[in-house]
Scaffold this motif. Sequence first.
Motif, PDB file in Angstrom:
ATOM      1  N   TYR A  82       1.710  -3.227  -4.907  1.00  0.00           N
ATOM      2  CA  TYR A  82       2.716  -3.724  -3.963  1.00  0.00           C
ATOM      3  C   TYR A  82       3.544  -4.824  -4.605  1.00  0.00           C
ATOM      4  O   TYR A  82       2.996  -5.779  -5.163  1.00  0.00           O
ATOM      5  N   ARG A  93       5.806   1.308   2.021  1.00  0.00           N
ATOM      6  CA  ARG A  93       5.536   1.544   0.606  1.00  0.00           C
ATOM      7  C   ARG A  93       4.230   2.331   0.441  1.00  0.00           C
ATOM      8  O   ARG A  93       4.125   3.223  -0.405  1.00  0.00           O
ATOM      9  N   VAL A 151       5.151  -3.198   3.614  1.00  0.00           N
ATOM     10  CA  VAL A 151       3.880  -2.795   3.002  1.00  0.00           C
ATOM     11  C   VAL A 151       3.539  -1.383   3.485  1.00  0.00           C
ATOM     12  O   VAL A 151       3.239  -0.479   2.698  1.00  0.00           O
TER      13      VAL A 151
END
Lengths: 499, 499
Positions: B427, B393, B390
């Motif tokens: 996401y 990204r 996470v």
Amino acid sequence: MSLFKHLLRNPTAKSYSYSSPSIIMPSNLILTCLSHFTTDASPSTVQLTQYSGLGPTKANEKPRVVVLGSGWAGCRLMKGIDTSLYDVVCVSPRNHMVFTPLLASTCVGTLEFRSVAEPIARIQPAISREPGSYFFLSHCAGIDTDNHVVHCETVTDELRTLEPWKFKISYDKLVIALGAEASTFGIHGVKENAIFLREVHHAQEIRRKLLLNLMMSDVPGISEEEKSRLLHCVVVGGGPTGVEFSGELSDFIMRDVRQRYSHVKDYIHVTLIEANEILSSFDDRLRHYATKQLSKSGVRLVRGIVKDVDSQKLILNDGTEVPYGLLVWSTGVGPSTLVKSLDLPKSPGGRIGIDEWLRVPSVQDVFAVGDCSGYLESTGKTVLPALAQVAERQGKYLFSLLNRIGKAGGGRANSAKDMELGDPFVYRHLGSMATIGRYKALVDLRQNKESKGLSLAGFLSWLVWRSAYLTRVVSWRNRFYVAVNWATTFVFGRDISRI
Amino acid sequence: MSLFKHLLRNPTAKSYSYSSPSIIMPSNLILTCLSHFTTDASPSTVQLTQYSGLGPTKANEKPRVVVLGSGWAGCRLMKGIDTSLYDVVCVSPRNHMVFTPLLASTCVGTLEFRSVAEPIARIQPAISREPGSYFFLSHCAGIDTDNHVVHCETVTDELRTLEPWKFKISYDKLVIALGAEASTFGIHGVKENAIFLREVHHAQEIRRKLLLNLMMSDVPGISEEEKSRLLHCVVVGGGPTGVEFSGELSDFIMRDVRQRYSHVKDYIHVTLIEANEILSSFDDRLRHYATKQLSKSGVRLVRGIVKDVDSQKLILNDGTEVPYGLLVWSTGVGPSTLVKSLDLPKSPGGRIGIDEWLRVPSVQDVFAVGDCSGYLESTGKTVLPALAQVAERQGKYLFSLLNRIGKAGGGRANSAKDMELGDPFVYRHLGSMATIGRYKALVDLRQNKESKGLSLAGFLSWLVWRSAYLTRVVSWRNRFYVAVNWATTFVFGRDISRI
């Protein structure tokens, strides 16, 4: 089940059931293994046993050689000792040998710390396999030669794993290889403020401090004066260690700092302070060459005597104040406090006195090797220099002698009194080497300062230096890592993570 | 000469003469370089300047992005930011990024510490080269969003190099990537006695303690009970970190301890304590497989809740006492004290609240990424899990966004108020991996717990795991070292020097 019986004391005294260690977990994955913990160990069975050491060896056991220390001498001896004849017990505050000639290279990341540390279990595998052989992470606290006993105390440093623990070990043969301590000549503030360069943790401290200073000097608001101080690296002592470290530092500055710390690259400097000549044991021509090369790579050579050391500056005899950010002290070694305190005959200079067979002659079954030992005045021989090659050669001589004694049936305590020991130890100097940075080194193959012989300086010497040390590294694993480290430093530069 | 002018204060005010820095030393090798030190710097010129930080950027300078933190999110952002558009200033208490998925492997020596640490200067070289880009080894002490200023304080740990130093940095754009703190759930004694597994120094502490305990347990006179305690390694928390560490430990025990610490090999055990299910984010089949494999390799799985932690034992909710020698705590993370103290909107769970463009919406030019941030309730999205993927990204999304803003001329403070930001951050979970020791791993490629998709367990997964991480390691240098470390561990076993 019994494996765990000492581990748990359950005040509620529950009773768990358990079928088999290879049980497959139920599909709902409830972890039921609390049943590993049982409470059937009554408190009385888990009291401290009264056993507080290794007693004298019995007739059905092998004689025991106790080795104090894990430096060049002790490790060479342990490597060669015949473990079918003897059990080996090593007592040392570190569980590895340090390949000292390459230690300076680890401070700036040319080599990794682990590449120059060799675990004792790899040097002598019997120590971890044989039931009567041991390694104890402990200090020697005293030696009782009358009763053939060594007193020890465990080292636990800052970790609160266990309180320091005292125990005794009986020996059949004792090898004292305790090494020496860095000399400070009683100068105030050296111990508190300078870093020595003798152990891996010293090299780690130097690296952490150097990288910290590089980063701190970049912080906004730091004055120009403070920046220069933080990035002034001072080395005291112009022997091989001091010179090699200065050379490595200047390499690091020229190659890595200029690129990776370009904001502060003009502030970093190296000063090497020596009271006499640098590399005094080397040929004049080589010394001259080294001086020229070091100056060329930006190392400032200062002739001076340090009078006092403060946390941020040192003071020379003539009153000059030298502010520093990093201070490395390598002015040679002297006998340690423990060696001084031992009630054994001493050589000139205060080392443990030995005869030509490396025995401590006044007592039975005690030998001393390496930097902690020196010929007694009565032998008519001069004390050998505190060099790795002396220590290693003595370790090698002594394991042959002990193996011979053992084979002849003299391994037990007090059983080799009248034994013929054969040829005494003779030291022949094989020459000296030192690297001075920038792919340059010195190789001096003369047996002593007066005699003639080959001496080389430059890139070829550097190749000789690298190859020689690569072949001397103890294990194949570390030989491989040293080569890999050198190759990566060449390709990628030095690592600067401060971990 | 001027290079050294700040370095020396010579009370005797001697005057030295000096010809040229490239002078060749006289043949008698007298070191005369004291002349490097001059005394022409009057004290008034070397006073502290009043400069105490980086002020607002001027029109002729690039806009400044300040990044707080050097974890996955911050480093991915710094790697991708366009340094022709922005100057980058990073503030972090560590000068490297930790490749966290491989950290567990360093505790037992499968990998070296340095192989999982990537210096920031290698991730974004502009930081050490560009005149306006910096790395500061400092904590963030507070954020003044009204004035676009960050307050910092240097980190100097135990080294007395410099007193902690406070300074301010003005930002045009601020990226908060401060990460999270290990959760202790307020359980008494955890912080004092357990070791977390989030930084390289944690792994170093675990390794030193494990090796110390192995050696201490061999000391004569230590009771059976104490031996079992010293060699009982307890891991609390059955997430990927806890499971991977347990797997590595059991590998270490089965392969290396049995060989190198054969005296104490029957005393060492690993217990994994988890309140619920281990690896709860994985597919049921994989969890089942992991449980079976871990039990097979001797890891005891215990379902329990820890109530209290003492220096030598922990107490479970049901009253069971579990003596331990090493306690590793990995029960997840929560917001840090600093994050809690910041006067910014918060997401459910107390993280810094962000909108779909990762902005802190109530203030100008502030973004938050990684474990310290979470969607505001008003976005209608759930807070993303605290995972490396996470964070990475988000770092990647944000550097593109900032580059786009910079190109459109919105790089300066308060100049992008009404700018169109384009697509929001979305996401998409790529799956999870975990190794469980003995050349086995789990790979779960489903997007979430309910959806269908590939899930693998076993040797093939382990190959996927190793290859995937090897390609994700940031630099070629560390990629090379990780491969070399794996190969040497395979051939020679793990290194056991305690350095």
